[in-house]
Design a protein around this motif. Structure first.
Motif, mmCIF file in Angstrom:
data_model
loop_
_atom_site.group_PDB
_atom_site.id
_atom_site.type_symbol
_atom_site.label_atom_id
_atom_site.label_comp_id
_atom_site.label_asym_id
_atom_site.label_seq_id
_atom_site.Cartn_x
_atom_site.Cartn_y
_atom_site.Cartn_z
ATOM 1 N N PRO A 252 28.965 -21.293 33.243
ATOM 2 C CA PRO A 252 29.579 -22.575 33.719
ATOM 3 C C PRO A 252 29.403 -23.578 32.348
ATOM 4 O O PRO A 252 30.367 -24.494 32.214
ATOM 5 N N SER A 253 28.723 -23.407 31.368
ATOM 6 C CA SER A 253 28.663 -24.336 29.931
ATOM 7 C C SER A 253 29.725 -23.633 29.050
ATOM 8 O O SER A 253 29.854 -24.592 28.213
ATOM 9 N N TRP A 254 30.256 -22.662 29.327
ATOM 10 C CA TRP A 254 31.373 -22.273 28.288
ATOM 11 C C TRP A 254 32.568 -23.066 28.564
ATOM 12 O O TRP A 254 33.109 -23.465 29.624
ATOM 13 N N ASP A 255 33.511 -23.375 27.384
ATOM 14 C CA ASP A 255 34.581 -24.178 27.583
ATOM 15 C C ASP A 255 35.858 -22.975 28.054
ATOM 16 O O ASP A 255 35.997 -21.857 27.227
ATOM 17 N N VAL A 256 36.590 -23.236 28.872
ATOM 18 C CA VAL A 256 37.451 -22.244 29.278
ATOM 19 C C VAL A 256 38.501 -22.068 28.156
ATOM 20 O O VAL A 256 39.226 -20.928 28.086
ATOM 21 N N VAL A 385 20.898 -18.274 27.111
ATOM 22 C CA VAL A 385 21.777 -18.699 28.018
ATOM 23 C C VAL A 385 22.899 -17.369 28.227
ATOM 24 O O VAL A 385 23.151 -17.263 29.142
ATOM 25 N N ASP A 386 22.913 -16.994 26.917
ATOM 26 C CA ASP A 386 24.345 -15.841 27.075
ATOM 27 C C ASP A 386 24.026 -15.123 25.895
ATOM 28 O O ASP A 386 23.155 -15.233 25.024
ATOM 29 N N GLY A 387 24.586 -13.949 25.699
ATOM 30 C CA GLY A 387 24.582 -12.953 24.688
ATOM 31 C C GLY A 387 25.383 -13.279 23.452
ATOM 32 O O GLY A 387 25.206 -12.860 22.247
ATOM 33 N N SER A 388 26.573 -14.302 23.615
ATOM 34 C CA SER A 388 27.389 -14.371 22.743
ATOM 35 C C SER A 388 27.175 -15.769 21.713
ATOM 36 O O SER A 388 27.715 -15.853 20.388
ATOM 37 N N GLY A 389 26.430 -16.549 22.234
ATOM 38 C CA GLY A 389 26.022 -17.817 21.711
ATOM 39 C C GLY A 389 27.297 -18.941 21.882
ATOM 40 O O GLY A 389 27.175 -20.069 21.190
ATOM 41 N N LEU A 390 28.142 -18.917 22.660
ATOM 42 C CA LEU A 390 29.191 -19.749 23.215
ATOM 43 C C LEU A 390 28.512 -20.953 23.683
ATOM 44 O O LEU A 390 29.083 -22.093 23.809
ATOM 45 N N SER A 391 27.270 -20.999 24.453
ATOM 46 C CA SER A 391 27.048 -22.010 25.196
ATOM 47 C C SER A 391 26.064 -23.102 24.222
ATOM 48 O O SER A 391 25.293 -22.632 23.402
ATOM 49 N N ASP A 392 26.415 -24.346 24.393
ATOM 50 C CA ASP A 392 25.463 -25.304 23.702
ATOM 51 C C ASP A 392 24.175 -25.384 24.065
ATOM 52 O O ASP A 392 23.320 -25.971 23.720
ATOM 53 N N ASN A 393 23.936 -24.714 25.279
ATOM 54 C CA ASN A 393 22.375 -24.729 25.840
ATOM 55 C C ASN A 393 21.595 -23.702 25.231
ATOM 56 O O ASN A 393 20.458 -23.445 25.737
ATOM 57 N N ASN A 394 22.031 -22.808 24.422
ATOM 58 C CA ASN A 394 21.157 -21.704 23.781
ATOM 59 C C ASN A 394 20.087 -22.694 22.580
ATOM 60 O O ASN A 394 20.611 -23.638 22.316
ATOM 61 N N ALA A 395 18.992 -22.274 22.301
ATOM 62 C CA ALA A 395 18.268 -22.808 21.513
ATOM 63 C C ALA A 395 17.086 -21.636 20.718
ATOM 64 O O ALA A 395 16.356 -20.999 21.303
#
Length: 508
Positions: A252-256, A385-395
């Motif tokens: 959900p946090s990814w930009d389409v 949050v994901d494996g790719s790093g696309l999410s701003d919510n990774n920390a």
């Protein structure tokens, strides 16, 4: 009556005037007043026994200590004087005063480093800078700007995903796509094993995924197995089983726009060519339905299929064919060298499944952290949050990456796979593009092995620098916030500063 003795130990006779006279000192004090001496003499004569006893007691008291020491010496067979002399000459052992502070051991002097990158770090294109640099040989932190604060990593997250995959899956693991008999006559089930590299192109064709399996190979196996049983009716139905992965297909946090621009596919256990329109292009438009596209491609290869539907394979169904992905080591190389997001999500989901934490996006955090645990670096504060790093919510804090890269550089365990897969400045992958380490920064060509990262809210770079002075540094740079395309060059310029300074890098 017992004989008494005088101070000299000679025998005397009570009442002897001569003895009294002989006891007077030769040069005593002046004569006493008249009558006093006679009175004293009379007193002494009358109380000679009492005075003798008193004097003896005093002598014993004065000589008591010496007698003890003398006795000890005599009992040992040696002269008393030696023991007394030794006691007198012995140096007493000093007792520490508990109230007096004891100085700590001397602290070695720290080296004063003089090579500053302050001007490079002040570049406004770096926006909100976080960075850390560590001497890989000593573990000493040479440079730190918010290095312990967890923040979004962009595609540098793929380094953590890869490290977890090497730990949980191992470098030789392959994901397998199978076909089994369906529950209805004339039906088969295509079961996705999480292999996003499976290709619809003819065998022998090179896609963006070297070593990928091909649908035509799988089709040939299925046809041969089906035709070998004369009781089988003609094939007419294909069931698509993508149940290995669960939950949302799009985080959900990814930009389409990532999908529309061709950087990322939906995350499904069954797809072909990473759901690209062009199997030979790293960046290519992806669809909203990779499972359906994979089913259409396989049905076209099989022929005679009139019905395609979603479902799950029957328990214990006979296998008709199987093909497998490239190894985890090969997949990691692809994920790192061109920052392939779909491969990274495939690895993250397989890690979670193998680790037993689940098969959804929500299971990735626990699965990846479990995979990182064997490396012995504190993961406190990390959120995956994901494996790719696309999410701003990774920390992830930069300090975690600098320490992980120390182990990667040392090729601990299977981590050498990551070292070999990293882009290299001016030579390989995303650091060899014309806009990276160009101009003055080309002095560091070949010296920086690092993973690049970019999302709309930041650029990142982390890896290993083989510095000009021969030292090896690990580093992580985050430029977060209001960034633009030329932020990449500002990061390269700062990293080149690390290369030029080496172990003389100042933290000022």
């Amino acid at each position: 009556m017992t004989d008494e003795t005088d101070a000299a130990g000679e025998p005397t006779t009570p009442g002897d005037p001569a003895a009294a006279a002989s006891s007077a000192p030769a040069d005593g004090p002046a004569a006493s007043p008249p009558g006093l001496g006679a009175s004293l003499a009379t007193f002494a004569k009358r109380h000679r026994l009492a005075l003798s006893i008193t004097g003896g007691a005093l002598a014993v008291a004065l000589l008591g200590t010496g007698a003890v020491l003398t006795g000890a010496a005599l009992n040992a067979g040696g002269p008393a004087v030696d023991t007394i002399a030794a006691s007198a000459s012995a140096t007493p052992t000093p007792t520490a005063d508990p109230a007096r502070p004891v100085p700590a051991a001397a602290i070695p002097a720290s080296r004063i480093r003089t090579c500053s990158v302050a001007d490079r770090a002040a570049d406004g294109r770096l926006a909100n800078l976080q960075a850390q640099v560590v001497n890989a040989a000593t573990g000493e932190v040479l440079y730190d700007r918010g290095g312990t604060t967890p923040s979004r990593t962009a595609s540098v997250m793929k380094v953590l995903t890869s490290a977890a995959a090497l730990s949980v899956l191992g470098p030789d693991y392959r994901a397998t796509t199978t076909v089994v008999k369906g529950s209805e006559p004339g039906s088969v089930v295509l079961v996705g094993g999480g292999d996003v590299t499976l290709s619809r192109t003819p065998s022998g064709t090179e896609t963006v995924y070297p070593g990928a399996a091909h649908l035509d190979d799988l089709t040939a196996q299925v046809r041969a197995a089906w035709d070998a049983d004369p009781s089988n009716p003609p094939l007419n139905k294909l069931v698509l089983d993508a149940s290995l992965f669960g939950g949302d297909e799009w985080e959900p946090s990814w930009d389409v726009v990532e999908r529309e621009d061709g950087y990322m596919s939906n995350v499904t256990a069954l797809q072909v060519d990473g759901d690209r329109d062009d199997p030979g292009a790293n960046t290519s438009w992806r669809s909203p339905d990779p499972i359906g596209r994979a089913g259409d491609a396989f049905a076209s290869e099989l022929g005679g299929i009139s019905v395609i539907e979603r479902g799950t394979a029957p328990a214990g169904a006979a296998q008709l064919g199987a093909v497998s992905s490239p190894t985890v080591a090969q997949l990691i190389d692809k994920a790192l060298i061109v920052s392939d997001n779909t491969i990274a999500e495939m690895l993250a989901r397989l890690v979670a499944i193998k680790a037993g934490t689940g098969n959804t996006f929500g299971a990735i955090n626990a699965g990846v952290l479990q995979g990182l645990a064997p490396y012995g670096i504190d993961t406190s504060g990390i959120t995956v949050v994901d494996g790719s790093g696309l999410s701003d919510n990774n920390a992830v804090p930069p300090s975690y990456l600098t320490r992980l890269f120390v182990k990667i550089n040392a090729r601990e365990g299977n981590l050498g796979v990551i070292m070999d897969g990293l882009p290299v400045s001016g030579e390989r992958g995303s650091l060899s593009y014309s806009d990276r380490f160009s101009g003055d920064n080309s002095v560091a060509d070949g010296a920086v092995s690092a993973k690049t990262g970019w999302i709309n809210s930041g650029y990142t770079l982390s890896g290993v620098v083989r510095a000009q002075d021969g030292s090896t540094l690990t580093f992580a740079v985050y430029a977060l916030g209001d960034v633009s395309d030329d932020t990449k060059q500002a990061i390269d310029t700062l990293t080149t500063g690390f290369f030029l300074c080496g172990d003389n890098l100042s933290n000022r």
